[in-house]
Motif scaffolding. Structure first.
Motif, PDB file in Angstrom:
ATOM      1  N   GLU A  14       2.155  -3.961   3.744  1.00 37.35           N
ATOM      2  CA  GLU A  14       3.945  -3.096   3.699  1.00 37.35           C
ATOM      3  C   GLU A  14       3.316  -2.091   3.301  1.00 37.35           C
ATOM      4  OE1 GLU A  14       7.313  -4.125   0.361  1.00 37.35           O
ATOM      5  OE2 GLU A  14       6.268  -6.000   1.439  1.00 37.35           O
ATOM      6  N   VAL A  15       3.730  -1.114   3.924  1.00 40.53           N
ATOM      7  CA  VAL A  15       3.133   0.656   3.120  1.00 40.53           C
ATOM      8  C   VAL A  15       4.757   0.808   3.296  1.00 40.53           C
ATOM      9  CG1 VAL A  15       2.742   2.490   4.747  1.00 40.53           C
ATOM     10  CG2 VAL A  15       1.007  -0.130   4.946  1.00 40.53           C
ATOM     11  N   THR A  16       4.147   2.256   2.503  1.00 40.94           N
ATOM     12  CA  THR A  16       5.590   3.117   1.746  1.00 40.94           C
ATOM     13  C   THR A  16       5.112   4.629   1.670  1.00 40.94           C
ATOM     14  OG1 THR A  16       6.117   1.926   0.337  1.00 40.94           O
ATOM     15  CG2 THR A  16       7.135   3.906  -0.371  1.00 40.94           C
ATOM     16  N   VAL A  17       5.774   5.110   2.820  1.00 44.62           N
ATOM     17  CA  VAL A  17       4.800   6.886   2.621  1.00 44.62           C
ATOM     18  C   VAL A  17       5.305   7.492   1.305  1.00 44.62           C
ATOM     19  CG1 VAL A  17       4.763   8.279   4.428  1.00 44.62           C
ATOM     20  CG2 VAL A  17       4.364   6.168   4.814  1.00 44.62           C
ATOM     21  N   THR A  18       5.292   7.979   0.726  1.00 44.66           N
ATOM     22  CA  THR A  18       5.568   8.427  -0.680  1.00 44.66           C
ATOM     23  C   THR A  18       5.200   9.765  -1.312  1.00 44.66           C
ATOM     24  OG1 THR A  18       6.177   7.209  -2.972  1.00 44.66           O
ATOM     25  CG2 THR A  18       4.436   6.700  -2.470  1.00 44.66           C
ATOM     26  N   SER A  19       5.147  10.479  -2.112  1.00 46.90           N
ATOM     27  CA  SER A  19       4.482  10.801  -2.828  1.00 46.90           C
ATOM     28  C   SER A  19       5.053  11.845  -3.696  1.00 46.90           C
ATOM     29  CB  SER A  19       4.967  13.169  -2.309  1.00 46.90           C
ATOM     30  OG  SER A  19       6.648  13.082  -2.404  1.00 46.90           O
ATOM     31  N   ASP A  20       5.776   9.987  -4.289  1.00 46.73           N
ATOM     32  CA  ASP A  20       6.381   9.536  -5.585  1.00 46.73           C
ATOM     33  C   ASP A  20       4.653   9.322  -6.792  1.00 46.73           C
ATOM     34  OD1 ASP A  20       7.776   8.155  -8.049  1.00 46.73           O
ATOM     35  OD2 ASP A  20       9.461   7.879  -6.898  1.00 46.73           O
ATOM     36  N   PRO A  21       4.921   9.943  -7.352  1.00 50.71           N
ATOM     37  CA  PRO A  21       3.515   8.782  -8.641  1.00 50.71           C
ATOM     38  C   PRO A  21       4.124   7.493  -8.912  1.00 50.71           C
ATOM     39  CG  PRO A  21       4.293  11.522  -9.225  1.00 50.71           C
ATOM     40  CD  PRO A  21       5.496  11.108  -8.165  1.00 50.71           C
ATOM     41  N   VAL A  72       0.846  -1.411   0.206  1.00 55.68           N
ATOM     42  CA  VAL A  72      -0.110   0.076  -0.001  1.00 55.68           C
ATOM     43  C   VAL A  72       0.620   1.099   0.477  1.00 55.68           C
ATOM     44  CG1 VAL A  72      -1.527   0.891   1.896  1.00 55.68           C
ATOM     45  CG2 VAL A  72      -1.974  -1.647   0.987  1.00 55.68           C
ATOM     46  N   ALA A  73       0.512   2.457  -0.919  1.00 55.74           N
ATOM     47  CA  ALA A  73       1.264   3.530  -0.541  1.00 55.74           C
ATOM     48  C   ALA A  73       0.141   4.580   0.140  1.00 55.74           C
ATOM     49  CB  ALA A  73       1.574   3.544  -2.311  1.00 55.74           C
ATOM     50  N   LEU A  74       0.906   5.074   0.589  1.00 57.14           N
ATOM     51  CA  LEU A  74       0.157   6.230   1.229  1.00 57.14           C
ATOM     52  C   LEU A  74       0.712   7.229   1.145  1.00 57.14           C
ATOM     53  CD1 LEU A  74      -1.755   6.668   3.502  1.00 57.14           C
ATOM     54  CD2 LEU A  74       0.070   6.303   5.257  1.00 57.14           C
ATOM     55  N   LEU A  75      -0.581   8.055   0.246  1.00 57.77           N
ATOM     56  CA  LEU A  75      -0.261   9.475  -0.199  1.00 57.77           C
ATOM     57  C   LEU A  75       0.741  10.222   1.176  1.00 57.77           C
ATOM     58  CD1 LEU A  75       0.853  10.714  -3.266  1.00 57.77           C
ATOM     59  CD2 LEU A  75      -2.283  11.689  -3.413  1.00 57.77           C
ATOM     60  N   ASP A  76       1.765  11.325   0.934  1.00 54.90           N
ATOM     61  CA  ASP A  76       1.994  11.358   1.507  1.00 54.90           C
ATOM     62  C   ASP A  76       2.162  12.993   0.938  1.00 54.90           C
ATOM     63  OD1 ASP A  76       3.100  13.793   3.507  1.00 54.90           O
ATOM     64  OD2 ASP A  76       5.579  12.298   3.609  1.00 54.90           O
ATOM     65  N   TYR A  77       0.819  14.173   0.776  1.00 56.33           N
ATOM     66  CA  TYR A  77       0.878  15.481   0.437  1.00 56.33           C
ATOM     67  C   TYR A  77       0.723  16.094   1.129  1.00 56.33           C
ATOM     68  CZ  TYR A  77      -3.915  15.108   1.049  1.00 56.33           C
ATOM     69  OH  TYR A  77      -5.242  14.829   1.892  1.00 56.33           O
ATOM     70  N   GLY A  78       1.218  16.564   2.669  1.00 56.97           N
ATOM     71  CA  GLY A  78       1.540  17.414   3.322  1.00 56.97           C
ATOM     72  C   GLY A  78      -0.108  17.607   4.439  1.00 56.97           C
ATOM     73  N   SER A  79      -0.916  16.908   3.870  1.00 55.72           N
ATOM     74  CA  SER A  79      -2.364  16.399   5.181  1.00 55.72           C
ATOM     75  C   SER A  79      -2.330  15.284   5.612  1.00 55.72           C
ATOM     76  CB  SER A  79      -3.335  17.701   4.996  1.00 55.72           C
ATOM     77  OG  SER A  79      -4.484  17.134   5.234  1.00 55.72           O
ATOM     78  N   GLY A  80      -3.242  14.592   6.789  1.00 56.94           N
ATOM     79  CA  GLY A  80      -3.260  13.750   6.970  1.00 56.94           C
ATOM     80  C   GLY A  80      -2.330  13.234   8.041  1.00 56.94           C
ATOM     81  N   ASN A  81      -2.885  11.999   8.446  1.00 54.78           N
ATOM     82  CA  ASN A  81      -2.833  11.896  10.050  1.00 54.78           C
ATOM     83  C   ASN A  81      -1.867  10.234   9.831  1.00 54.78           C
ATOM     84  OD1 ASN A  81      -3.324  12.559  12.343  1.00 54.78           O
ATOM     85  ND2 ASN A  81      -5.457  11.511  11.920  1.00 54.78           N
ATOM     86  N   ILE A  82      -0.520  10.575   9.052  1.00 45.01           N
ATOM     87  CA  ILE A  82       0.493   9.560   7.907  1.00 45.01           C
ATOM     88  C   ILE A  82       0.274   8.242   8.909  1.00 45.01           C
ATOM     89  CG2 ILE A  82       2.069   9.397   7.073  1.00 45.01           C
ATOM     90  CD1 ILE A  82       0.947  10.994   5.015  1.00 45.01           C
ATOM     91  N   ARG A  83       1.638   8.690  10.281  1.00 47.58           N
ATOM     92  CA  ARG A  83       1.709   8.606  11.361  1.00 47.58           C
ATOM     93  C   ARG A  83       0.871   7.059  11.188  1.00 47.58           C
ATOM     94  NH1 ARG A  83       6.295   7.621   8.290  1.00 47.58           N
ATOM     95  NH2 ARG A  83       7.085   9.439   8.056  1.00 47.58           N
ATOM     96  N   GLY A 136      -2.287  -1.197  -3.451  1.00 46.54           N
ATOM     97  CA  GLY A 136      -3.335  -0.195  -2.910  1.00 46.54           C
ATOM     98  C   GLY A 136      -3.017   1.029  -2.564  1.00 46.54           C
ATOM     99  N   LEU A 137      -3.782   2.407  -2.484  1.00 46.32           N
ATOM    100  CA  LEU A 137      -3.005   3.986  -2.507  1.00 46.32           C
ATOM    101  C   LEU A 137      -4.294   3.740  -1.594  1.00 46.32           C
ATOM    102  CD1 LEU A 137      -1.802   6.344  -3.494  1.00 46.32           C
ATOM    103  CD2 LEU A 137      -3.822   7.076  -4.757  1.00 46.32           C
ATOM    104  N   LEU A 138      -3.803   4.524  -0.741  1.00 48.64           N
ATOM    105  CA  LEU A 138      -4.404   5.272   0.508  1.00 48.64           C
ATOM    106  C   LEU A 138      -4.217   7.066   0.245  1.00 48.64           C
ATOM    107  CD1 LEU A 138      -5.670   4.314   3.982  1.00 48.64           C
ATOM    108  CD2 LEU A 138      -4.258   6.466   4.048  1.00 48.64           C
ATOM    109  N   VAL A 139      -5.457   7.581   0.881  1.00 51.13           N
ATOM    110  CA  VAL A 139      -5.235   8.903   0.800  1.00 51.13           C
ATOM    111  C   VAL A 139      -5.551   9.449   1.527  1.00 51.13           C
ATOM    112  CG1 VAL A 139      -5.705  11.286  -0.610  1.00 51.13           C
ATOM    113  CG2 VAL A 139      -5.378   9.058  -1.676  1.00 51.13           C
ATOM    114  N   PRO A 140      -4.895  10.361   3.056  1.00 53.63           N
ATOM    115  CA  PRO A 140      -5.955  10.717   3.847  1.00 53.63           C
ATOM    116  C   PRO A 140      -5.634  12.388   4.082  1.00 53.63           C
ATOM    117  CG  PRO A 140      -2.853  10.661   4.065  1.00 53.63           C
ATOM    118  CD  PRO A 140      -3.659  10.192   2.625  1.00 53.63           C
ATOM    119  N   GLY A 141      -6.267  12.951   4.279  1.00 55.69           N
ATOM    120  CA  GLY A 141      -6.157  14.397   4.574  1.00 55.69           C
ATOM    121  C   GLY A 141      -7.314  14.751   5.714  1.00 55.69           C
TER     122      GLY A 141
END
Length: 211
Positions: free
Chosen positions: A28-35, A5-16, A43-48
């Motif tokens: 298996e989680v990767t925190v990323t802003s890489d397209p 799962v890619a956890l999209l890091d765009y500066g907003s959200g409870n990432i951790r 899977g892609l998770l978009v927090p906010g």
């Protein structure tokens, strides 16, 4: 099979907290802003968290709308949480400012007509009978909400040839709003599964098992 799962890091959200919750249910989680990484993951998770407009600015800076669109065009799973759900709609209006969203669903996110605000704490939801998102959970299960804005109507009409989205509702202070949506590969929740204990963990597990 371990889902990536890619956890999209765009500066907003409870990432951790979102990362820990996903890892708790075996992802298996990767925190990323890489397209490239975000598009390629299982899977892609978009927090906010925060204001709709600020979240959209952050998403655009990392090509979030394009990433989401590319994944959905290929039938690849995406899940939005809280404002990460709200930005999937056409627009959001906060403090008189209307901002364009990702446009995956028609409709506008507006301020709840309820007191007190924010809607903060545990609440039940009204899930459809054939839901996969809430599988294994009792009807009276409670989830954790923190928000003052929501989609307060559902406007997407299907043509009868495709499966209609499954919409889950909740109510606060007499105002009814969309609490979750299952729309093929696109899932979203207004509440925070990562803050909802065992119930939230089961929901995230259900998401992982959907792909």
């Amino acid at each position: 099979m371990v889902q990536r799962v890619a956890l999209l890091d765009y500066g907003s959200g409870n990432i951790r907290s979102a990362q820990r919750a996903l890892e708790r249910v075996g992802a298996e989680v990767t925190v990323t802003s890489d397209p490239k990484i975000a598009v390629a993951a299982d899977g892609l998770l978009v927090p906010g968290v925060g204001a709709f407009d600020a979240c959209m600015q952050g998403l655009r800076a990392v090509y979030g709308p394009r990433i989401i669109g590319e994944r959905l065009a290929g039938g690849r799973p995406v899940m939005g949480i809280c404002v990460g759900m709200q930005v999937l709609f056409d627009a959001g209006t906060e403090h008189g400012v209307r901002s364009e969203g990702c446009g995956e669903w028609p409709g506008e996110v507006t301020r709840l007509e309820a007191e007190p605000l924010p809607h903060m704490g545990w609440n039940t939801v009204e899930a459809p009978a054939d839901t996969q998102m809430f599988a294994g959970l009792p009807a009276e299960e409670r989830f954790y909400f923190v928000h003052s804005y929501a989609a307060r109507s559902w406007e997407l009409v299907t043509d009868g040839r495709t499966h209609a989205p499954l919409v889950t509702w909740a109510e606060h202070g007499g105002d009814r709003f969309v609490a979750a949506v299952e729309n093929g590969p696109l899932w979203a929740t207004q509440f925070h599964p990562e803050k909802s204990g065992d119930a939230g963990a089961q929901l995230l597990k259900n998401w992982l098992e959907s792909f």
